[in-house]
Design a protein around this motif. Structure first.
Motif, PDB file in Angstrom:
ATOM      1  N   ARG A 230     -11.238   3.957   2.723  1.00 55.45           N
ATOM      2  CA  ARG A 230     -11.761   4.502   3.979  1.00 55.45           C
ATOM      3  C   ARG A 230     -12.533   3.408   4.707  1.00 55.45           C
ATOM      4  O   ARG A 230     -13.029   2.472   4.101  1.00 55.45           O
TER       5      ARG A 230
ATOM      6  N   SER B 259       0.856  -1.187   0.000  1.00 59.28           N
ATOM      7  CA  SER B 259       0.000   0.000   0.000  1.00 59.28           C
ATOM      8  C   SER B 259       0.891   1.236   0.000  1.00 59.28           C
ATOM      9  O   SER B 259       1.792   1.355   0.839  1.00 59.28           O
ATOM     10  N   THR B 260       0.648   2.157  -0.915  1.00 61.59           N
ATOM     11  CA  THR B 260       1.468   3.380  -0.959  1.00 61.59           C
ATOM     12  C   THR B 260       1.285   4.180   0.323  1.00 61.59           C
ATOM     13  O   THR B 260       2.214   4.842   0.781  1.00 61.59           O
TER      14      THR B 260
ATOM     15  N   SER C  85      -4.111  -2.649  -0.841  1.00 61.00           N
ATOM     16  CA  SER C  85      -4.549  -1.261  -0.870  1.00 61.00           C
ATOM     17  C   SER C  85      -5.758  -1.074   0.037  1.00 61.00           C
ATOM     18  O   SER C  85      -6.685  -1.882   0.032  1.00 61.00           O
ATOM     19  N   ARG C  86      -5.734   0.035   0.788  1.00 68.25           N
ATOM     20  CA  ARG C  86      -6.819   0.279   1.747  1.00 68.25           C
ATOM     21  C   ARG C  86      -7.657   1.472   1.335  1.00 68.25           C
ATOM     22  O   ARG C  86      -7.139   2.464   0.827  1.00 68.25           O
TER      23      ARG C  86
ATOM     24  N   TRP D 225      -9.456  -1.584  -1.372  1.00 66.88           N
ATOM     25  CA  TRP D 225      -9.513  -0.722  -2.564  1.00 66.88           C
ATOM     26  C   TRP D 225      -8.845  -1.463  -3.710  1.00 66.88           C
ATOM     27  O   TRP D 225      -7.721  -1.938  -3.585  1.00 66.88           O
TER      28      TRP D 225
ATOM     29  N   ALA E  52      -2.096   4.845  -8.366  1.00 67.04           N
ATOM     30  CA  ALA E  52      -2.095   4.746  -6.903  1.00 67.04           C
ATOM     31  C   ALA E  52      -0.885   5.514  -6.399  1.00 67.04           C
ATOM     32  O   ALA E  52       0.252   5.164  -6.730  1.00 67.04           O
TER      33      ALA E  52
ATOM     34  N   GLN F 249      -1.016  -2.277  -6.356  1.00 69.12           N
ATOM     35  CA  GLN F 249      -0.914  -2.512  -4.919  1.00 69.12           C
ATOM     36  C   GLN F 249      -1.582  -3.841  -4.576  1.00 69.12           C
ATOM     37  O   GLN F 249      -2.606  -4.207  -5.161  1.00 69.12           O
TER      38      GLN F 249
ATOM     39  N   LYS G 130     -18.054   6.307  -9.140  1.00 66.05           N
ATOM     40  CA  LYS G 130     -16.783   6.698  -8.521  1.00 66.05           C
ATOM     41  C   LYS G 130     -15.590   6.349  -9.410  1.00 66.05           C
ATOM     42  O   LYS G 130     -15.435   5.211  -9.841  1.00 66.05           O
TER      43      LYS G 130
HETATM   44  C1  BTN Z   1     -11.787   5.268  -0.502  1.00 69.07           C
HETATM   45  O1  BTN Z   1     -12.540   5.804  -1.306  1.00 69.07           O
HETATM   46  O2  BTN Z   1     -12.212   4.405   0.281  1.00 69.07           O
HETATM   47  C2  BTN Z   1     -10.345   5.676  -0.468  1.00 69.07           C
HETATM   48  C3  BTN Z   1      -9.492   4.859  -1.386  1.00 69.07           C
HETATM   49  C4  BTN Z   1      -8.022   5.277  -1.336  1.00 69.07           C
HETATM   50  C5  BTN Z   1      -7.133   4.396  -2.161  1.00 69.07           C
HETATM   51  C6  BTN Z   1      -5.747   4.943  -2.272  1.00 69.07           C
HETATM   52  S1  BTN Z   1      -4.803   4.162  -3.541  1.00 69.07           S
HETATM   53  C7  BTN Z   1      -3.361   4.947  -2.969  1.00 69.07           C
HETATM   54  C8  BTN Z   1      -3.413   4.924  -1.453  1.00 69.07           C
HETATM   55  N1  BTN Z   1      -2.878   3.692  -0.915  1.00 69.07           N
HETATM   56  C9  BTN Z   1      -3.803   2.984  -0.254  1.00 69.07           C
HETATM   57  O3  BTN Z   1      -3.610   1.893   0.320  1.00 69.07           O
HETATM   58  N2  BTN Z   1      -4.979   3.617  -0.300  1.00 69.07           N
HETATM   59  C10 BTN Z   1      -4.882   4.865  -1.020  1.00 69.07           C
END
Ligand code: BTN
Length: 264
Positions: free
Chosen positions: A64, A34-35, A61-62, A69, A77, A58, A126
């Motif tokens: 909210r 995850s960045t 990736s997380r 994600w 990303a 990723q 989205k």
């Molecule tokens: C959302 O709408 O829930 C937020 C999503 C955010 C995703 C981005 S991708 C780059 C960065 N690294 C992550 O793990 N998450 C954010």
């Protein structure tokens, strides 16, 4: 577009990029967990402000509220490390969403909108999610602004988001250069960060809010609030009028636009 012609080459991105803080330096990884996680670690180690952590894809990736994600290759990303003063923290939400909107409009010609607080939509679906995470260390604040943009994803390939998400190429009906998108995004982020006290940013962000004047449901923890999204203040707080006439202020949550116009 083939990866050969649209690889996320950090040298192409930073080449003569007119920025002074955000995007002066990019750490690029083909694949990363995850960045945001990597950027937070770098912030804890005191890396220079404005560093961008960029990934081709990723694996963890997380989003909210601890959601997953989707971040396959072909999308964007990235996470930016910032050290804003505390009063500017709420500004980051507006700055990030507005910069994405400007980049989408400049590069694709599409007309993006913002669903409060910082989802970017195209034609009601989205295309971008933003995750801002803060670290407080010895009284100083580090903020990591994580931005995920669906550029090439085909939403139909992902059953759980097929009805709510889309991608820039899907909406524009043509190839979109990720290098052009990232360059434009960084220039806008840098410009807006450099004039963080300018109320024009708030006005432009508010004009793009698709949420205002609409019947909405807001979920915050386990609480649901239904009403009309009446206004936002300069710190980005949303005000919702419920049917009994009470005005509620909402600082965080998940907003769903409802069909009904009764305000119930
Ligand atoms: C959302 O709408 O829930 C937020 C999503 C955010 C995703 C981005 S991708 C780059 C960065 N690294 C992550 O793990 N998450 C954010």
């Amino acid at each position: 577009m083939s990866e050969l012609y649209d690889g996320l080459n950090p040298y192409l991105i930073t080449d003569r990029l007119p920025v002074s803080i955000i995007g002066t330096d990019i750490d690029y990884y083909d694949t990363l967990s995850s960045t945001n996680d990597v950027a937070r670690e770098k912030a804890r180690n005191g890396v220079a402000e404005g560093l961008v952590v960029l990934a081709g894809e990723q694996t963890k990736s997380r989003g909210r509220h601890q959601r997953e994600w989707k971040s396959p290759s072909g999308n964007i990303a990235l996470s930016v490390v910032l050290y804003p003063d505390v009063k500017r923290l709420s500004y980051l939400v507006m700055m990030a969403a507005l910069s994405v909107c400007r980049a989408v409009e400049d590069i694709t010609g599409l007309k993006p909108e913002i669903k409060w607080p910082n989802d970017v939509l195209v034609h009601g679906r989205k295309v971008c999610g933003i995750l801002i995470e803060n670290e407080l260390k010895n009284g100083a604040c580090a903020a990591v602004v994580g931005i995920g943009i669906n550029v090439r994803i085909n939403p139909a390939d992902y059953q759980d988001i097929a009805g709510t998400a889309t991608s820039l190429e899907n909406e524009a009906g043509r190839d979109i250069s990720r290098v052009d998108m990232v360059r434009n995004l960084l220039v806008n982020l840098d410009a807006l960060y450099n004039r963080a006290d300018d109320s024009d940013t708030f006005i432009e962000w508010r004009e793009k809010l698709v949420t205002l004047g609409k019947p909405v449901s807001v979920m915050w923890n386990d609480t649901r609030l239904d009403g009309i999204a009446e206004s936002v203040d300069e710190s980005g707080v949303l005000e919702i009028r419920t049917q009994d006439g009470t005005l509620h202020t909402v600082i965080a949550g998940d907003v769903t636009l409802r069909q009904s116009t009764s305000g119930k």
